[in-house]
Write a protein that holds these residues in place. Structure first.
Motif, PDB file in Angstrom:
ATOM      1  N   ARG A  53      -5.781 -16.143 -15.379  1.00 62.25           N
ATOM      2  CA  ARG A  53      -7.076 -15.182 -15.112  1.00 62.25           C
ATOM      3  C   ARG A  53      -8.113 -16.243 -14.707  1.00 62.25           C
ATOM      4  N   VAL A  54      -7.592 -17.646 -14.029  1.00 60.87           N
ATOM      5  CA  VAL A  54      -8.672 -18.632 -13.524  1.00 60.87           C
ATOM      6  C   VAL A  54      -8.248 -18.629 -12.275  1.00 60.87           C
ATOM      7  N   ARG A  55      -9.289 -18.584 -11.213  1.00 56.50           N
ATOM      8  CA  ARG A  55      -9.268 -18.886  -9.815  1.00 56.50           C
ATOM      9  C   ARG A  55      -9.525 -20.456  -9.448  1.00 56.50           C
ATOM     10  N   LEU A  56      -8.538 -21.020  -9.113  1.00 61.88           N
ATOM     11  CA  LEU A  56      -8.451 -22.449  -8.616  1.00 61.88           C
ATOM     12  C   LEU A  56      -8.299 -22.345  -7.036  1.00 61.88           C
ATOM     13  N   ASP A  57      -8.543 -23.551  -6.554  1.00 60.86           N
ATOM     14  CA  ASP A  57      -8.518 -23.782  -5.339  1.00 60.86           C
ATOM     15  C   ASP A  57      -6.990 -23.950  -4.998  1.00 60.86           C
ATOM     16  N   GLU A  58      -6.536 -23.540  -4.137  1.00 58.24           N
ATOM     17  CA  GLU A  58      -5.070 -23.489  -3.765  1.00 58.24           C
ATOM     18  C   GLU A  58      -4.842 -24.745  -3.017  1.00 58.24           C
ATOM     19  N   GLY A  59      -3.970 -25.625  -3.536  1.00 57.00           N
ATOM     20  CA  GLY A  59      -3.546 -26.864  -2.846  1.00 57.00           C
ATOM     21  C   GLY A  59      -2.789 -26.690  -1.524  1.00 57.00           C
ATOM     22  N   MET A  60      -2.207 -25.662  -1.144  1.00 61.80           N
ATOM     23  CA  MET A  60      -1.429 -25.332  -0.057  1.00 61.80           C
ATOM     24  C   MET A  60      -2.463 -25.150   1.205  1.00 61.80           C
ATOM     25  N   LYS A  61      -3.509 -24.536   0.919  1.00 67.32           N
ATOM     26  CA  LYS A  61      -4.568 -24.377   2.344  1.00 67.32           C
ATOM     27  C   LYS A  61      -5.003 -25.860   2.802  1.00 67.32           C
ATOM     28  N   PHE A  62      -4.768 -26.803   1.970  1.00 65.44           N
ATOM     29  CA  PHE A  62      -5.330 -28.204   2.646  1.00 65.44           C
ATOM     30  C   PHE A  62      -3.807 -28.862   3.255  1.00 65.44           C
ATOM     31  N   GLY A  63      -2.769 -28.386   3.537  1.00 59.76           N
ATOM     32  CA  GLY A  63      -1.560 -28.597   4.373  1.00 59.76           C
ATOM     33  C   GLY A  63      -0.193 -29.070   3.317  1.00 59.76           C
ATOM     34  N   SER A  64       0.551 -29.313   3.943  1.00 59.11           N
ATOM     35  CA  SER A  64       1.835 -29.469   3.030  1.00 59.11           C
ATOM     36  C   SER A  64       1.760 -30.613   1.881  1.00 59.11           C
ATOM     37  N   GLY A  65       0.667 -31.467   1.909  1.00 58.99           N
ATOM     38  CA  GLY A  65       0.538 -32.425   1.029  1.00 58.99           C
ATOM     39  C   GLY A  65      -0.098 -32.044  -0.329  1.00 58.99           C
ATOM     40  N   GLY A  66      -0.720 -30.622  -0.306  1.00 63.48           N
ATOM     41  CA  GLY A  66      -1.172 -29.882  -1.392  1.00 63.48           C
ATOM     42  C   GLY A  66      -0.121 -29.171  -2.019  1.00 63.48           C
ATOM     43  N   TYR A  67       1.245 -28.923  -1.515  1.00 64.16           N
ATOM     44  CA  TYR A  67       1.986 -28.128  -2.448  1.00 64.16           C
ATOM     45  C   TYR A  67       2.330 -28.434  -3.705  1.00 64.16           C
ATOM     46  N   GLY A  68       1.991 -27.675  -4.625  1.00 66.22           N
ATOM     47  CA  GLY A  68       2.233 -28.015  -5.991  1.00 66.22           C
ATOM     48  C   GLY A  68       0.941 -28.433  -6.706  1.00 66.22           C
ATOM     49  N   PHE A  69       0.017 -28.493  -6.019  1.00 65.33           N
ATOM     50  CA  PHE A  69      -1.417 -28.908  -6.778  1.00 65.33           C
ATOM     51  C   PHE A  69      -2.306 -27.678  -6.563  1.00 65.33           C
ATOM     52  N   GLU A  70      -3.226 -27.726  -7.294  1.00 67.23           N
ATOM     53  CA  GLU A  70      -4.287 -26.837  -7.563  1.00 67.23           C
ATOM     54  C   GLU A  70      -5.584 -27.759  -7.598  1.00 67.23           C
ATOM     55  N   ARG A  71      -6.754 -27.125  -7.404  1.00 63.16           N
ATOM     56  CA  ARG A  71      -8.294 -27.764  -7.716  1.00 63.16           C
ATOM     57  C   ARG A  71      -8.822 -26.806  -8.647  1.00 63.16           C
ATOM     58  N   ILE A  72      -9.548 -27.625  -9.401  1.00 61.38           N
ATOM     59  CA  ILE A  72     -10.429 -26.978 -10.603  1.00 61.38           C
ATOM     60  C   ILE A  72     -11.855 -27.752 -10.447  1.00 61.38           C
ATOM     61  N   ASN A  73     -13.086 -26.898 -10.680  1.00 62.49           N
ATOM     62  CA  ASN A  73     -14.146 -27.241 -10.334  1.00 62.49           C
ATOM     63  C   ASN A  73     -14.609 -27.458 -11.776  1.00 62.49           C
ATOM     64  N   ILE A  74     -15.098 -28.664 -12.236  1.00 64.19           N
ATOM     65  CA  ILE A  74     -15.449 -29.002 -13.363  1.00 64.19           C
ATOM     66  C   ILE A  74     -16.990 -29.070 -13.687  1.00 64.19           C
ATOM     67  N   ALA A  75     -17.823 -28.638 -12.537  1.00 67.49           N
ATOM     68  CA  ALA A  75     -19.424 -28.503 -12.724  1.00 67.49           C
ATOM     69  C   ALA A  75     -19.641 -27.235 -13.110  1.00 67.49           C
ATOM     70  N   CYS A  76     -19.455 -27.045 -14.349  1.00 68.78           N
ATOM     71  CA  CYS A  76     -19.722 -25.942 -15.124  1.00 68.78           C
ATOM     72  C   CYS A  76     -19.802 -26.262 -16.762  1.00 68.78           C
ATOM     73  N   PRO A  77     -20.447 -25.328 -17.358  1.00 66.46           N
ATOM     74  CA  PRO A  77     -20.682 -25.680 -18.805  1.00 66.46           C
ATOM     75  C   PRO A  77     -19.424 -25.778 -19.423  1.00 66.46           C
ATOM     76  N   ARG A  78     -19.405 -26.578 -20.550  1.00 68.91           N
ATOM     77  CA  ARG A  78     -18.258 -27.108 -21.263  1.00 68.91           C
ATOM     78  C   ARG A  78     -17.431 -25.752 -21.879  1.00 68.91           C
ATOM     79  N   GLU A  79     -17.984 -24.639 -22.410  1.00 66.19           N
ATOM     80  CA  GLU A  79     -17.656 -23.449 -22.828  1.00 66.19           C
ATOM     81  C   GLU A  79     -16.820 -22.816 -21.776  1.00 66.19           C
ATOM     82  N   VAL A  80     -17.270 -22.710 -20.482  1.00 64.22           N
ATOM     83  CA  VAL A  80     -16.544 -22.280 -19.393  1.00 64.22           C
ATOM     84  C   VAL A  80     -15.219 -23.064 -19.247  1.00 64.22           C
ATOM     85  N   LEU A  81     -15.455 -24.296 -19.081  1.00 65.66           N
ATOM     86  CA  LEU A  81     -14.307 -25.094 -18.932  1.00 65.66           C
ATOM     87  C   LEU A  81     -13.372 -25.179 -19.843  1.00 65.66           C
ATOM     88  N   THR A  82     -13.693 -25.140 -21.148  1.00 62.20           N
ATOM     89  CA  THR A  82     -12.784 -24.874 -22.430  1.00 62.20           C
ATOM     90  C   THR A  82     -11.823 -23.537 -22.154  1.00 62.20           C
TER      91      THR A  82
END
Length: 99
Positions: A53-82
């Motif tokens: 139940r966490v929405r990450l950025d899908e690596g695939m949308k950046f091309g085949s080099g993104g297969y198997g990768f996701e991106r997480i935004n760490i510009a948030c309060p520590r509680e949210v990140l935890t």
């Protein structure tokens, strides 16, 4: 931001070593190398969305080099990140136990 980056690195290394971080040069969006999870790249994004139940950025949308990768935004309060990391930990543990 640097403290959140170090926190994520430490958390993943200790609790979810199958997810590796691609250290950023100057961004708050961190690439997560999830290839060792054994989840097909076309199912990876939905695994995190449905099981974590966490929405990450899908690596695939950046091309085949993104297969198997996701991106997480760490510009948030520590509680949210935890909360996101704890959910990821639980979902990965549940996946590993079901195999």
């Amino acid at each position: 931001m640097e403290e959140n980056l170090q926190y994520v690195c430490s958390f993943l290394k200790e609790y979810i070593p199958s997810i590796k971080i691609v250290k950023p040069e100057a961004t708050h969006l961190i690439w997560l190398d999830c290839r060792d999870l054994g989840i097909p790249h076309d199912k990876l994004h939905s695994f995190f969305l449905e099981n974590v139940r966490v929405r990450l950025d899908e690596g695939m949308k950046f091309g085949s080099g993104g297969y198997g990768f996701e991106r997480i935004n760490i510009a948030c309060p520590r509680e949210v990140l935890t909360e996101a990391l704890l959910r990821m930990k639980a979902a990965v543990k549940g996946k590993e136990e079901s195999c």
